[in-house]
Design an enzyme around this catalytic site. Structure first.
Site, mmCIF file in Angstrom:
data_model
loop_
_atom_site.group_PDB
_atom_site.id
_atom_site.type_symbol
_atom_site.label_atom_id
_atom_site.label_comp_id
_atom_site.label_asym_id
_atom_site.label_seq_id
_atom_site.Cartn_x
_atom_site.Cartn_y
_atom_site.Cartn_z
ATOM 1 C CB CYS A 2 53.455 82.100 95.382
ATOM 2 S SG CYS A 2 54.283 80.617 95.892
ATOM 3 N NE ARG A 27 52.711 85.599 90.363
ATOM 4 C CZ ARG A 27 53.622 86.563 90.211
ATOM 5 N NH1 ARG A 27 53.392 87.539 89.377
ATOM 6 N NH2 ARG A 27 54.734 86.546 90.885
ATOM 7 C CD1 TRP A 75 53.813 76.420 90.631
ATOM 8 C CD2 TRP A 75 55.831 76.527 91.599
ATOM 9 N NE1 TRP A 75 54.695 75.736 89.836
ATOM 10 C CE2 TRP A 75 55.943 75.782 90.409
ATOM 11 C CE3 TRP A 75 56.966 76.724 92.364
ATOM 12 C CZ2 TRP A 75 57.144 75.246 89.961
ATOM 13 C CZ3 TRP A 75 58.178 76.182 91.928
ATOM 14 C CH2 TRP A 75 58.250 75.456 90.742
ATOM 15 C CG ASN A 101 54.599 85.317 96.188
ATOM 16 O OD1 ASN A 101 53.733 84.626 96.683
ATOM 17 N ND2 ASN A 101 54.380 86.179 95.221
ATOM 18 N N GLY A 102 58.280 83.073 97.530
ATOM 19 C CA GLY A 102 59.732 82.972 97.642
ATOM 20 C C GLY A 102 60.142 81.809 98.525
ATOM 21 C CD GLU A 487 59.789 79.138 72.202
ATOM 22 O OE1 GLU A 487 60.671 78.755 72.970
ATOM 23 O OE2 GLU A 487 58.724 79.644 72.597
ATOM 24 C CE LYS A 491 56.101 77.893 74.319
ATOM 25 N NZ LYS A 491 57.148 78.854 74.446
ATOM 26 C CD GLU A 494 56.710 75.944 77.959
ATOM 27 O OE1 GLU A 494 56.546 76.383 76.808
ATOM 28 O OE2 GLU A 494 56.929 76.675 78.918
ATOM 29 C CG HIS A 510 76.472 63.707 64.554
ATOM 30 N ND1 HIS A 510 77.636 63.137 64.116
ATOM 31 C CD2 HIS A 510 76.217 64.731 63.703
ATOM 32 C CE1 HIS A 510 78.080 63.803 63.067
ATOM 33 N NE2 HIS A 510 77.230 64.767 62.784
ATOM 34 C CE LYS A 609 53.870 84.367 81.004
ATOM 35 N NZ LYS A 609 54.272 83.691 79.761
HETATM 36 C C1 F6R Z 1 58.316 78.948 78.110
HETATM 37 C C2 F6R Z 1 58.375 79.818 79.234
HETATM 38 C C3 F6R Z 1 59.576 79.761 80.118
HETATM 39 C C4 F6R Z 1 60.138 81.175 80.275
HETATM 40 C C5 F6R Z 1 61.288 81.180 81.274
HETATM 41 C C6 F6R Z 1 61.923 82.555 81.391
HETATM 42 O O1 F6R Z 1 57.106 79.036 77.446
HETATM 43 O O2 F6R Z 1 57.502 80.590 79.459
HETATM 44 O O3 F6R Z 1 60.541 78.905 79.610
HETATM 45 O O4 F6R Z 1 60.554 81.626 79.028
HETATM 46 O O5 F6R Z 1 60.836 80.780 82.538
HETATM 47 O O6 F6R Z 1 60.997 83.495 81.805
HETATM 48 P P1 F6R Z 1 61.246 85.036 81.621
HETATM 49 O O7 F6R Z 1 61.320 85.322 80.169
HETATM 50 O O8 F6R Z 1 60.080 85.691 82.286
HETATM 51 O O9 F6R Z 1 62.547 85.337 82.297
#
Ligand code: F6R
Length: 614
Positions: A2, A27, A75, A101-102, A487, A491, A494, A510, A609
């Site tokens: 949010c 976000r 959110w 938020n929260g 990673e 990506k 996501e 395995h 985000k």
């Molecule tokens: C992946 C992504 C998330 C963040 C995760 C941790 O692209 O953005 O997996 O890496 O939510 O976020 P931070 O680094 O802000 O603690």
């Protein structure tokens, strides 16, 4: 997660609020709303499911006048994403409006009690419970808004950043936070509120970062006053934000994600600036100078992080063990915080977080601190909660990351981890002079090599177009490149919503090999390091099952070129630095596949985000 924006001052509030909500779109959210007090002190609340542009369309023929307002992107946590559940929420009398938020964890109990007193609810949210509680306290005890908010916050359990307005007191916004960020912007006769500084910086660079359990009283024509939940005044410095508008705009790129991928060479230069000195042959991190004893004498490192930051941590583990010869464990912050881990006062806990606000990572930091560990943070967002909760740390200095899928933060985190391992390895005497020197030089050359690599962007786009049909992808890598495989897979998942898994290449036999057929593209990171021959065998096994192989190889590798369906060539570098290069084509591959599939790359569905709730 949010987003909160607030404004009180001399301008029309609505454009400031809408602009601010757009700045916070990154976000992640599913509905948006705004509450305005017009010149007749009427409270107008407008909200819609969908994007901020939907809210704008909805308000086209509405009264959006007034110089005070609060606005929100939601959110969904409690209650589905719909108009009723969108914020702002108003109290039964229609006098008060809140954005939040929260999560209010004890909302069900509070709601039941309020319903017993005859309060009626219009939404399924925890937030509406809070505003009804504030109103109930205010009206039954005949209190001013600040006192009612303070008393309500004593009753609620959970995490929150809130802003409340009262149409009977139109010159004031009350804002409060606990475990969820909130920033007050201070302009000339005007004030702003934001979940971070991005909605504020085009108006003022002067901000106050609120601390946990702070309540800000933002009154037109007066100085901002901050008190705690017991009404004790709290002193706060006004900070100058070092953030430019250009940094939070797309700068000619179609998406923030692509811009951020291309920014990486410059970001890494910024990250190394003043820290890596090739002429003098050294790496200097102020944290290592200031806290030498705790860091150099660490008996164990524990890295806590989530998501992409956790993948960077996996590379950090290898670097710290290779270069410093100190055991290192990597933990998901969400697991670590709840499993009563054994922590000693000779442990150094490293918390990695781009946003610096991830709830689980923050909780892991607090737990490790309570248990006596020394805490080192690796974060991007300056002044965010995690750097403020740690004993020391190093910012990655890659600038704001707006695309929800993390790109430049990952390479920034790996760069800081490399510098940390080098600085500590040197102090501990566990790295020989020549290797130290070579690594410094190679690290410094990475941005130039990244630029070369980025020239293959068009070729990677062409490869991507072939694979939009795929429903599953496998990513394989070994050693330092195993976290790169994880990673790359993350990506793709996501932003393209294609299912993808990352595996250490040798694990293929395995289990995952059962999935391999001509329908399953396999990305293999096959650089010429000690495990090259073994990865070569894996590629043969995959080809024998007719899957298409996209291989990341070193420049000039003719052997794999003959075996793989497609190759992407990487410049040569030292093995422990390969992730900094190998990650780039995988970011581009995911990006172009998602674009080809018409997905919302910068704001993928369901993702936030900064994950400020559990
Ligand atoms: C992946 C992504 C998330 C963040 C995760 C941790 O692209 O953005 O997996 O890496 O939510 O976020 P931070 O680094 O802000 O603690």
């Amino acid at each position: 997660m949010c987003g909160i924006v607030g404004y009180i001052g001399k301008r029309k509030a609505y454009p400031v609020l809408i602009n601010g909500l757009k700045r916070l779109e990154y976000r992640g959210y599913d509905s948006a709303g705004v509450a305005l007090l017009n010149d007749d002190n009427e409270l107008n609340v407008y909200k819609t499911k969908g994007k901020v542009s939907d809210l704008e369309a909805y308000t086209e023929d509405k009264d959006v006048s007034g110089t005070v307002g609060i606005a929100h992107t939601r959110w969904a946590t409690h209650g589905e994403p719909n108009t009723a559940n969108a914020h702002p929420h108003i109290s039964s009398s229609g006098n008060l409006a809140i954005i939040h938020n929260g999560i209010i964890e004890n909302y069900a109990t509070l709601k039941r009690r309020l319903m017993e007193k005859g309060v009626e609810f219009k939404s399924n949210t925890d937030t509406e419970v809070l505003i009804q509680l504030i109103e109930y306290i205010q009206s039954t005890k005949n209190l001013d808004l600040l006192t009612a908010v303070r008393m309500a916050l004593h009753t609620v359990i959970g995490a929150y950043a809130i802003a409340v307005i009262d149409k009977r007191n139109p010159d004031q916004i009350i804002a409060a936070r606990k475990s969820s960020p909130l920033v007050v912007g201070i302009g000339e006769d005007e004030f702003f509120l934001g979940s971070d500084a991005s909605p504020i910086i085009e108006y003022t660079k002067k901000v106050i970062y609120l601390d946990d359990k702070d309540i800000a009283i933002i009154h037109r024509g007066e100085e901002v006053k901050v008190v705690d939940f017991y009404n004790e005044e709290m002193k706060h410095d006004v900070t100058e934000v070092a953030l430019d508008l250009a940094q939070i705009e797309k700068g000619g790129y179609p998406h923030f994600m692509l811009k951020e991928i291309f920014e990486q060479p410059d970001c890494l230069m910024d990250c190394m600036s003043g820290r890596v000195n090739v002429e003098a042959n050294n790496v200097v991190l102020s944290a290592v100078i200031d806290h030498r004893e705790q860091l150099v004498n660490a008996r164990r490192f524990i890295i806590v992080a989530c998501g992409t930051s956790w993948h960077a941590a996996q590379i950090g583990k290898q670097l710290l063990e290779d270069i410093c010869k100190v055991p290192c464990e990597v933990e998901y912050a969400s697991e670590f915080r709840y499993r009563n881990p054994v922590i000693n006062n000779t442990d150094v806990v490293i918390a990695i977080s781009q946003s610096g606000e991830t709830a689980d990572t923050l909780a892991a930091v607090e737990l490790a601190k309570e248990k006596g560990a020394f805490i080192y943070g690796i974060c991007n967002a300056i002044g965010s909660s995690i750097p403020r909760a740690t004993h020391t740390g190093s910012y990655i200095h890659v600038g704001p990351e707006i695309g929800v899928a993390s790109t430049k933060a990952f390479t920034g985190q790996v760069t800081v981890l490399t510098m940390l391992a080098l600085a500590l390895g040197k102090e501990r005497g566990t790295i020989d002079e020549q290797k130290y020197k070579d690594l410094i030089k190679e690290l410094y050359d990475i941005p130039e090599k990244m630029k070369e690599l980025l020239k293959q962007c068009d070729a990677i786009r062409d490869i991507s177009q072939i694979f939009t049909y795929a429903r599953n992808f496998l990513y394989l890598g070994r050693g330092y490149n195993y976290p790169v495989a994880l990673e790359g897979a993350l990506k793709l998942k996501e932003i393209s919503y294609i299912h993808a898994e990352g595996y250490p290449a040798a694990e293929m036999k395995h289990g995952p090999i059962a999935l391999i057929d001509e329908e399953m593209p396999v990305v293999v990171i096959a650089t010429k390091n000690v495990l090259y021959e073994k990865v070569l065998s894996n590629i043969q096994e995959i080809k024998a099952r007719r899957a298409r192989v996209i291989a990341l190889v070193n420049e000039g590798d003719e052997t794999i070129k003959r075996m793989a369906d497609m190759v992407i060539e990487l410049p040569h570098t030292m093995e422990c630095l390969e992730p900094l290069l190998a990650t780039i084509p995988l970011q581009l591959l995911a990006y172009f596949i998602a674009v080809c599939k018409g997905k919302d790359v910068d704001q993928p569905r369901n993702l936030a985000k900064s994950v400020t709730v559990e």
